[in-house]
Design a protein around this motif. Structure first.
Motif, mmCIF file in Angstrom:
data_model
loop_
_atom_site.group_PDB
_atom_site.id
_atom_site.type_symbol
_atom_site.label_atom_id
_atom_site.label_comp_id
_atom_site.label_asym_id
_atom_site.label_seq_id
_atom_site.Cartn_x
_atom_site.Cartn_y
_atom_site.Cartn_z
ATOM 1 N N ALA A 185 4.926 -3.240 7.872
ATOM 2 C CA ALA A 185 5.316 -3.101 6.465
ATOM 3 C C ALA A 185 4.116 -2.721 5.605
ATOM 4 C CB ALA A 185 5.944 -4.400 5.969
ATOM 5 N N VAL A 186 2.974 -3.324 5.874
ATOM 6 C CA VAL A 186 1.758 -2.998 5.115
ATOM 7 C C VAL A 186 1.344 -1.553 5.373
ATOM 8 C CG1 VAL A 186 -0.709 -3.494 4.924
ATOM 9 C CG2 VAL A 186 0.935 -5.371 5.036
ATOM 10 N N VAL A 219 3.197 1.001 6.221
ATOM 11 C CA VAL A 219 4.116 1.914 5.535
ATOM 12 C C VAL A 219 3.882 1.868 4.032
ATOM 13 C CG1 VAL A 219 6.539 2.409 5.050
ATOM 14 C CG2 VAL A 219 5.836 1.751 7.359
ATOM 15 N N GLY A 220 3.607 0.670 3.489
ATOM 16 C CA GLY A 220 3.351 0.550 2.061
ATOM 17 C C GLY A 220 2.099 1.293 1.629
ATOM 18 N N LEU A 221 1.083 1.294 2.487
ATOM 19 C CA LEU A 221 -0.151 1.984 2.158
ATOM 20 C C LEU A 221 -0.030 3.494 2.302
ATOM 21 C CD1 LEU A 221 -2.765 -0.373 3.885
ATOM 22 C CD2 LEU A 221 -2.323 -0.147 1.425
ATOM 23 N N ASP A 222 0.818 3.919 3.241
ATOM 24 C CA ASP A 222 0.951 5.361 3.486
ATOM 25 C C ASP A 222 2.331 5.618 4.067
ATOM 26 O OD1 ASP A 222 0.706 8.011 4.034
ATOM 27 O OD2 ASP A 222 -0.919 7.818 5.488
ATOM 28 N N THR A 223 3.228 6.166 3.276
ATOM 29 C CA THR A 223 4.601 6.392 3.737
ATOM 30 C C THR A 223 4.664 7.405 4.878
ATOM 31 O OG1 THR A 223 4.873 8.057 1.987
ATOM 32 C CG2 THR A 223 5.618 5.814 1.505
ATOM 33 N N HIS A 267 -7.518 4.638 7.351
ATOM 34 C CA HIS A 267 -8.081 4.347 6.033
ATOM 35 C C HIS A 267 -9.609 4.290 6.080
ATOM 36 C CE1 HIS A 267 -3.878 3.139 5.479
ATOM 37 N NE2 HIS A 267 -4.084 3.390 4.202
#
Length: 321
Positions: free
Chosen positions: A34-35, A37-41, A293
């Protein structure tokens, strides 16, 4: 603190550790996904998912074999060297067809496992010592066969094994998933699996009760060697080169990490196949997120080390033996 309050706190702590050991890796994997995907769709893009599956498949294969070995209270440090040996051998026999080349590589993996298993089961050498010596010798043998420089591989069948997909999922991932299913069935549904777990729980009692301890131990290391050799074939096919000097390096550490994070205790007596699958994906996902990242590799190693320490603590505190 009163005795009752202290006992209650101990029970609460043990209950929490039990939940962490049973379900922690799945919760952590879900949260990390989830993290990511939240940082980079774009993390959910088909190309990125395929990359992750390609990268995790060899590690998962090796981790499955490692889980079986650790289930007997052992360890196999030779798996990385077996990968290198497989990488060195396969190109030599591709002229006779991929099936024969793979068969020879898997046979050599089985031989390496049998040697390590025999040292553990017959001469009672500590597993870490036996497989460490095997690791050094086998990697040297691999470099002797291949030389110390990478050699390109152009066989179309091998390259297809390492890069093609079926139903959108890499063939490597299908093979790893099939091996995971077989490992789960072996551990849960066969006499061999029950014997493996019993030996890891108490080897002396298993011997006294008439279980074939030596045979099971050797078989477990043979399976580990075969899975490592299969991973080596995949790595060569995916990378299109044979480089035994570098291929398989630190793979034993990655496999042990996946097994421990997945909830299989180093003290033996239990094998969590599904947890190992989740552990391999969890560690791969951590590396992928940090790399995407631009986090330095040194920080990644520190984070992985902390996760390993916590996983070992969670499994040992409950007295899994």
């Amino acid at each position: 603190m009163s005795a009752d309050a202290w006992a209650s706190s101990v029970r609460d702590r043990d209950r929490l550790l039990h939940l962490l050991q049973e379900y922690g890796v799945y919760a952590a994997l879900t949260l990390l996904f989830a993290v990511a995907v939240g940082l980079d769709t774009s993390f959910l893009s088909v190309s990125n998912v395929r990359i992750q599956l390609f990268q995790v498949a060899p590690t998962l294969l090796v981790a499955l074999g490692m889980a079986l070995v650790i289930g007997t209270e052992g360890i196999d440090l030779s798996v990385g060297a077996v990968i290198a040996l497989s990488a060195a051998i396969v190109p030599l026999y591709l002229g006779y067809g991929l099936p024969l080349a793979m068969a020879i590589a898997l046979l050599l993996g089985a031989v390496c496992g049998a040697v390590g298993g025999a040292m553990v089961a017959l001469t009672r050498i500590q597993p870490i010592v036996a497989t460490l010596s095997l690791m050094i010798g086998v990697r040297g043998l691999a470099e002797l066969f291949n030389g110390d420089s990478a050699k390109p591989v152009t066989d179309s069948a091998l390259l297809a094994l390492g890069s093609d997909s079926f139903a959108g999922v890499p063939l490597m991932a299908w093979i790893a998933a099939g091996c995971a299913l077989l490992a789960g069935l072996v551990v849960r549904r066969t006499t061999f699996g029950r014997q493996l777990v019993a030996i890891g729980d108490n080897r002396q009692a298993s011997r006294l009760s008439g279980l074939p301890v030596r045979r099971v131990l050797i078989a477990v290391y043979v399976l580990s060697g075969v899975l490592a050799a299969l991973a080596g074939v995949m790595i060569v096919g995916h990378g299109a080169e044979a480089d035994p000097a570098n291929q398989g390096l630190t793979m034993e550490l990655s496999a042990i990490t996946a097994v421990v994070v997945g909830g299989t205790p180093l003290s033996g007596g239990r094998v969590r196949v599904l947890g190992t699958v989740a552990g391999a994906h969890f560690m791969q996902l951590i590396a992928a997120v940090l790399t995407q990242h631009n986090v330095p590799a040194s920080y990644t190693q520190i984070i992985e080390a902390a996760i390993i320490c916590f996983a070992v603590y969670a499994s040992q505190e409950r007295g899994t033996r």
